[in-house]
Scaffold this motif. Sequence first.
Motif, mmCIF file in Angstrom:
data_model
loop_
_atom_site.group_PDB
_atom_site.id
_atom_site.type_symbol
_atom_site.label_atom_id
_atom_site.label_comp_id
_atom_site.label_asym_id
_atom_site.label_seq_id
_atom_site.Cartn_x
_atom_site.Cartn_y
_atom_site.Cartn_z
ATOM 1 N N TYR A 149 -18.341 103.349 17.153
ATOM 2 C CA TYR A 149 -18.440 101.898 16.967
ATOM 3 C C TYR A 149 -17.094 101.220 17.212
ATOM 4 O O TYR A 149 -16.996 100.231 17.950
ATOM 5 N N MET A 150 -16.035 101.746 16.636
ATOM 6 C CA MET A 150 -14.720 101.127 16.772
ATOM 7 C C MET A 150 -14.170 101.277 18.181
ATOM 8 O O MET A 150 -13.426 100.418 18.664
ATOM 9 N N SER A 151 -14.511 102.370 18.842
ATOM 10 C CA SER A 151 -14.054 102.523 20.229
ATOM 11 C C SER A 151 -14.687 101.470 21.123
ATOM 12 O O SER A 151 -14.094 101.045 22.120
ATOM 13 N N LEU A 152 -15.891 101.011 20.769
ATOM 14 C CA LEU A 152 -16.538 99.956 21.537
ATOM 15 C C LEU A 152 -15.986 98.585 21.188
ATOM 16 O O LEU A 152 -15.709 97.766 22.069
ATOM 17 N N VAL A 153 -15.806 98.320 19.899
ATOM 18 C CA VAL A 153 -15.347 96.997 19.463
ATOM 19 C C VAL A 153 -13.899 96.755 19.854
ATOM 20 O O VAL A 153 -13.534 95.694 20.364
ATOM 21 N N GLN A 154 -13.039 97.753 19.619
ATOM 22 C CA GLN A 154 -11.613 97.578 19.866
ATOM 23 C C GLN A 154 -11.138 98.285 21.136
ATOM 24 O O GLN A 154 -10.307 97.758 21.862
ATOM 25 N N GLY A 155 -11.666 99.458 21.389
ATOM 26 C CA GLY A 155 -11.207 100.214 22.545
ATOM 27 C C GLY A 155 -11.604 99.602 23.871
ATOM 28 O O GLY A 155 -10.983 99.877 24.903
ATOM 29 N N GLY A 156 -12.629 98.746 23.859
ATOM 30 C CA GLY A 156 -13.030 98.098 25.090
ATOM 31 C C GLY A 156 -11.949 97.213 25.680
ATOM 32 O O GLY A 156 -11.986 96.871 26.872
ATOM 33 N N GLY A 159 -14.970 89.502 25.004
ATOM 34 C CA GLY A 159 -14.899 88.286 24.200
ATOM 35 C C GLY A 159 -13.863 88.273 23.111
ATOM 36 O O GLY A 159 -13.290 87.225 22.801
ATOM 37 N N LEU A 160 -13.598 89.427 22.490
ATOM 38 C CA LEU A 160 -12.715 89.458 21.325
ATOM 39 C C LEU A 160 -11.272 89.753 21.738
ATOM 40 O O LEU A 160 -10.680 90.748 21.333
ATOM 41 N N ASN A 161 -10.715 88.865 22.535
ATOM 42 C CA ASN A 161 -9.321 88.977 22.961
ATOM 43 C C ASN A 161 -8.546 87.737 22.507
ATOM 44 O O ASN A 161 -7.797 87.126 23.264
ATOM 45 N N PHE A 162 -8.752 87.367 21.246
ATOM 46 C CA PHE A 162 -8.231 86.099 20.749
ATOM 47 C C PHE A 162 -6.713 85.972 20.846
ATOM 48 O O PHE A 162 -6.200 84.905 21.185
ATOM 49 N N GLN A 163 -5.973 87.058 20.499
ATOM 50 C CA GLN A 163 -4.520 86.959 20.541
ATOM 51 C C GLN A 163 -4.040 86.629 21.951
ATOM 52 O O GLN A 163 -3.154 85.799 22.152
ATOM 53 N N LEU A 164 -4.634 87.274 22.925
ATOM 54 C CA LEU A 164 -4.236 87.050 24.314
ATOM 55 C C LEU A 164 -4.671 85.673 24.802
ATOM 56 O O LEU A 164 -3.873 84.918 25.368
ATOM 57 N N THR A 165 -5.939 85.323 24.598
ATOM 58 C CA THR A 165 -6.429 84.048 25.109
ATOM 59 C C THR A 165 -5.771 82.863 24.407
ATOM 60 O O THR A 165 -5.461 81.847 25.047
#
Length: 428
Positions: A349-356, A237-243
């Motif tokens: 936590y950050m590997s899940l939020v951003q690394g995903g 869901g958090l791919n705002f720059q790309l989408t």
Amino acid sequence: MNQTFRSLRHRDYRLWAAGSIVSNTGTWMQRVAQDWLVIQVLTDGSGTAAGITTGLQFGPILLLAPVAGTIADRFPQRRTLMATQAAMGFLGLVMAALVLSGRAELWHVYVLAALLGCASAIDGPVRQTFVSQLVPREDLPNAIGLNSASFNSARLLGPALAGVLIAWIGTGPVFLLNALSFAAPLVVLHLMRPAHPVPRVRPAVGTGGMREGLAYVRARPELMAVFVLVGVVGTFGLNFQLTSALMTSVEFRTGSAGFGLAGTALAVGSLAGALVAARRERPRHRLLIGAATAFGVLSSVAALMPTYVLYLVVLPFTGLASLTLLTAANATVQLSTEPRMRGRVMAIYMSLVQGGTVVGGPFVGWVGTRFGPQWSILVGSIPSVLVAVLVGVYLLRRARVRVGWSLRTSPHLRIVPLARDERDSAAA
């Protein structure tokens, strides 16, 4: 001082906030310039190439999480941050030199994005946990909220400024300005003397330290539920720059200024969410579930908007929901974790939020290229709603089981005051 800004009464936090907003503005400018360079200059509107770039930039967060978490718990955090900030500034200079000289190629962007990701992977857990040294524990939720407000204030200014500069003088100067912006946090970190230092521990080196962090998380089911929630939302869901790049350039066919304006519209809601979070004493699980559900629904609505103007109207509400989710999750994780383990837990936590985005970025980019920009958003919004419902049901059942067990095992019919953490869990 107003409750929303109470962390600013601490000198070191004021310095930190000032340096962060400068470097964050530069970072957002570079993100916009990087996506625009890949999509509009180095390729012919390739969402796949942009997704690969995003994956390379965030991939090291997954690969280096064991090292990053151990470094955050083991070494002086202020000096570590100075090293990572200097490295990211240098990489920005290299990118600027390549673009300004006309020698930039797609593989250059891939390599520099991966190197930047390595520096960011070390920087992230240290940056997140360093805040706890600048304010007392009771002000930590407020400091986390203000950090997000600073990040999203820069997100308001950065994309809009980058869009104007790209249209006026090209992407090269934008990369240069980002490189120069790292001077601010370096100066600020040099001036700091944290008033609430956390004693350094000696966790096992490398994967041994991270195994201890994973065992710590696995032993706490509520913490695991939060990690599952942010992992799914962060990956898809958090791919705002790309989408946003795909929606504005391919679906609505606006220029770079329109791309920057979309980022600014999203940041308006994110900033509002951050300021509301700064007033919150302690987040509860129901807030996490509600925010994740709202994010999924609003993202779907944004994807289905028929015009650029209507798309812009929905984006602030989407930003509000996403930022509420992230700040609540961040505060929940940090406040639920012992200081000696905080660096390693935040690395996970950050590997899940951003690394995903290593998986999510290329996949979302491919979906957008193959099926259309709208599906690049829907492929993340639908799973976000589903996992929010499942996690919500799980946490509710745990709370009911805990309350039922307490009533069955109580030897007397009397009301016993619960500790604060138990009240929060039951209320969730």
